[in-house]
Design a protein around this motif. Structure first.
Motif, PDB file in Angstrom:
ATOM      1  N   PRO A 128      -2.142  -4.478   7.600  1.00  0.00           N
ATOM      2  CA  PRO A 128      -3.267  -3.866   6.894  1.00  0.00           C
ATOM      3  C   PRO A 128      -4.537  -3.717   7.749  1.00  0.00           C
ATOM      4  CG  PRO A 128      -2.247  -5.548   5.531  1.00  0.00           C
ATOM      5  CD  PRO A 128      -1.601  -5.629   6.872  1.00  0.00           C
ATOM      6  N   ASP A 135      -7.318   1.535  -0.372  1.00  0.00           N
ATOM      7  CA  ASP A 135      -5.856   1.602  -0.431  1.00  0.00           C
ATOM      8  C   ASP A 135      -5.418   1.873  -1.865  1.00  0.00           C
ATOM      9  OD1 ASP A 135      -5.438   1.019   2.269  1.00  0.00           O
ATOM     10  OD2 ASP A 135      -5.427  -1.140   1.908  1.00  0.00           O
ATOM     11  N   VAL A 162       0.853  -1.185   0.000  1.00  0.00           N
ATOM     12  CA  VAL A 162       0.000   0.000   0.000  1.00  0.00           C
ATOM     13  C   VAL A 162       0.889   1.236   0.000  1.00  0.00           C
ATOM     14  CG1 VAL A 162      -1.703   1.287   1.340  1.00  0.00           C
ATOM     15  CG2 VAL A 162      -1.844  -1.204   1.204  1.00  0.00           C
ATOM     16  N   HIS A 188      -6.110  -0.107   8.843  1.00  0.00           N
ATOM     17  CA  HIS A 188      -7.462   0.285   8.439  1.00  0.00           C
ATOM     18  C   HIS A 188      -8.293   0.695   9.654  1.00  0.00           C
ATOM     19  CE1 HIS A 188      -7.361  -2.131   4.411  1.00  0.00           C
ATOM     20  NE2 HIS A 188      -6.530  -1.119   4.430  1.00  0.00           N
ATOM     21  N   LEU A 221      -3.749   6.215   0.480  1.00  0.00           N
ATOM     22  CA  LEU A 221      -5.162   6.025   0.770  1.00  0.00           C
ATOM     23  C   LEU A 221      -5.970   7.000  -0.073  1.00  0.00           C
ATOM     24  CD1 LEU A 221      -7.270   4.696   2.770  1.00  0.00           C
ATOM     25  CD2 LEU A 221      -6.910   6.690   4.213  1.00  0.00           C
TER      26      LEU A 221
END
Length: 164
Positions: A138, A24, A3, A142, A6
């Protein structure tokens, strides 16, 4: 796939992060990521007419949007028919002359004095959190970012006045 950033959608008038509209990004921003976030937001906006999508590269992003939606989100492709495409006012000087007229909120009826920069103001708040999330997995990343987006939304809604 790592990633690299965002992408989120917010209400340009109120600066509220929209649910189901954060995704992402991988290295090299791709339209499919934005399409996925847009599809999530539009599914929640069914029945809302005259939606304005403000994005710093809308003059490019809006091209072939219908084709991409018909291929990747066939159940949502009809939802993009009512979209108007705009570029935030602070980003317009970097575009060619035609963009300044065609994509400026100044020339679109109903936009009022919206500058289209609400997301930039929200990012200034989230950028303070970003360094602490870089080494997270991840799921944890998040959750932390979602908590902060919800806090920003809560504070904004709490400060809104109720008109009777």
């Amino acid at each position: 796939m790592l990633v690299s950033g965002l992408l989120t959608l917010v209400c340009s008038r109120h600066g509220i992060f929209l649910p189901d509209a954060a995704v992402d990004l991988q290295k090299g921003e791709r339209y499919v990521n934005g399409d996925y976030a847009l599809a999530g937001a539009l599914r929640r906006a069914q029945g809302v007419h005259d939606i304005r999508l403000i994005y710093d590269v809308n003059c490019q992003y809006s091209r072939r949007l219908r084709e991409r939606f018909e291929k990747n989100f066939p159940d949502s492709s009809d939802l993009i028919d009512g979209l108007s495409y705009l570029v935030p006012k602070a980003h317009l000087p970097g575009h060619i002359g035609d963009c300044a007229y065609e994509y400026s909120p100044n020339y679109i009826e109903g936009c009022g004095r919206t500058d289209g920069e609400a997301l930039e103001r929200d990012w200034s708040l989230l950028n303070k959190v970003a360094p602490s999330t870089w080494e997270m997995g991840p799921s944890h990343q998040h959750e932390v970012l979602e908590d902060h987006m919800n806090e920003i939304n809560f504070k904004k809604v709490s400060k809104m006045r109720v008109c009777l």
